[in-house]
Design an enzyme around this catalytic site. Structure first.
Site: not given
Ligand code: ASP
Length: 339
Positions: A209, A237, A240, A262
């Site tokens: 991310t 899926r 967040d 997330g």
């Molecule tokens: N928050 C992101 C998600 O769950 C993944 C991440 O931050 O690495 O899609």
């Protein structure tokens, strides 16, 4: 029947007597005219501390390039929204990070990308989820904000909107990179060995991310976040990052971008909780983020970057490290991975 305002008038002295007046909202911290600040992150799925210094250097250089882009734009007076979008685009284009090119693979070996952007001065926001052929999802999220009456478009609807507005498209395989492919193989192998259908929590190496939070010279705040999601995630899926209040949020108090599991950010509305604590409990950004990241979330869940209306910058995380960078009008310019 007495009107609502009459009732209020009658009850007001009573409330004063028993000391239960309406909650007072704290004022946002004041903005020093002309000052600006920004923070960026490239996720909490960092290299091991033992990684070679050459490897660490590569990531630091990538962060520095994105931070420099933001600094230059802010110094010449661009808006918080424009800067957020440009910086996140740069991070999406950099294959080191799990967003755009270099995005994580889902369990079917495909990429489904999520992104959102939010303007703290108007609470306008736009987001896309599960897009497969949009080179820079953050720009599509911005167009959702500016050219539709909606906040979030997903899947085929978002793809169709992308065709309508003419953003740059690529084949899904364009997002492939070898390191991410190896991560997927590893996750699927482990999953087969433990016969689990999907991991409940991801290991740090599966995180990614990118995000950017900005206070511009006019005192406006904005946040943008973009991701390929968790490696080996179930098809369909959504995490967040495209959900305002969970992995991305901006208002008059603060701009926040998150990274980590997330599902945890969604349950606790992490980004909004931090801003709400500032507004309703009068906490500083530092205190509010610390409480949420260390008292509400559990070790290993992830972290956030933030900036408040006074330009105070912050990164708070409960993982080993976080790719991050900070810059401001007073000359701060700094990138880091670990403490
Ligand atoms: N928050 C992101 C998600 O769950 C993944 C991440 O931050 O690495 O899609």
């Amino acid at each position: 029947m007495p009107s609502v305002s009459l009732l209020r008038l009658l009850l007001c002295p009573l409330a004063l007597l028993v000391g239960c007046t309406a909650p007072r909202r704290a004022d946002p911290p004041p903005h020093a005219p002309g000052s600006w600040a920004l923070a960026i992150h490239g996720g909490v799925g960092t290299l091991e501390r033992s990684a070679s210094s050459a490897e660490q250097q590569e990531y630091l250089d990538a962060l520095r390039a994105a931070l420099e882009e933001g600094r230059t734009r802010l110094a010449r007076g661009e808006s918080a929204l424009d800067v957020c979008e440009a910086v996140v685009r740069a991070l999406e284009d950099d294959p080191h990070f799990n967003a755009g090119r270099g995005a994580a693979f889902n369990e079917q070996g495909q990429h489904e990308l999520d992104a959102s952007i939010m303007d703290g001065s108007t609470l306008a926001c736009g987001a896309v989820a599960g897009v497969r052929t949009v080179k820079n999802p953050i720009s599509l999220a911005r167009l959702v904000m500016e050219r539709t009456n909606h906040v979030l478009l997903m899947g085929d609807g978002a793809e169709q909107f992308a065709s309508m507005v003419g953003v740059e498209r690529v084949e899904n395989a364009w997002f492939d990179t070898e390191p991410r492919r190896r991560m997927l193989d590893e996750v699927l192998r482990e999953r087969a060995a433990t016969s689990a259908t999907a991991p409940k929590t991801a290991r740090a190496s599966n995180y990614g991310t990118v995000g950017c939070v900005v206070l511009d010279r006019e005192g406006r705040l904005a946040a943008a976040t973009s991701t390929g999601g968790l490696t080996g995630k179930r098809w369909g899926r959504v995490g967040d990052s495209p959900i305002p209040g969970a992995g991305n949020y901006a208002d008059r108090y603060a701009a926040i971008s998150g990274t980590g599991t997330g599902e945890v950010f969604l349950r606790h509305q992490v980004a909004k909780s931090i801003a709400a604590r500032m507004e309703l409990a009068g906490e500083s950004l530092q205190r509010a983020a610390h409480e949420v990241v260390h008292e509400v979330m559990r070790p290993g869940d992830g972290g956030v970057i933030g900036v408040d209306a006074a330009g105070r910058l912050l990164a708070s995380y409960n993982t080993e490290g976080m790719y991050r960078g900070f810059a401001n009008a007073s000359g701060r310019f700094e990138v880091r991975i670990f403490e």
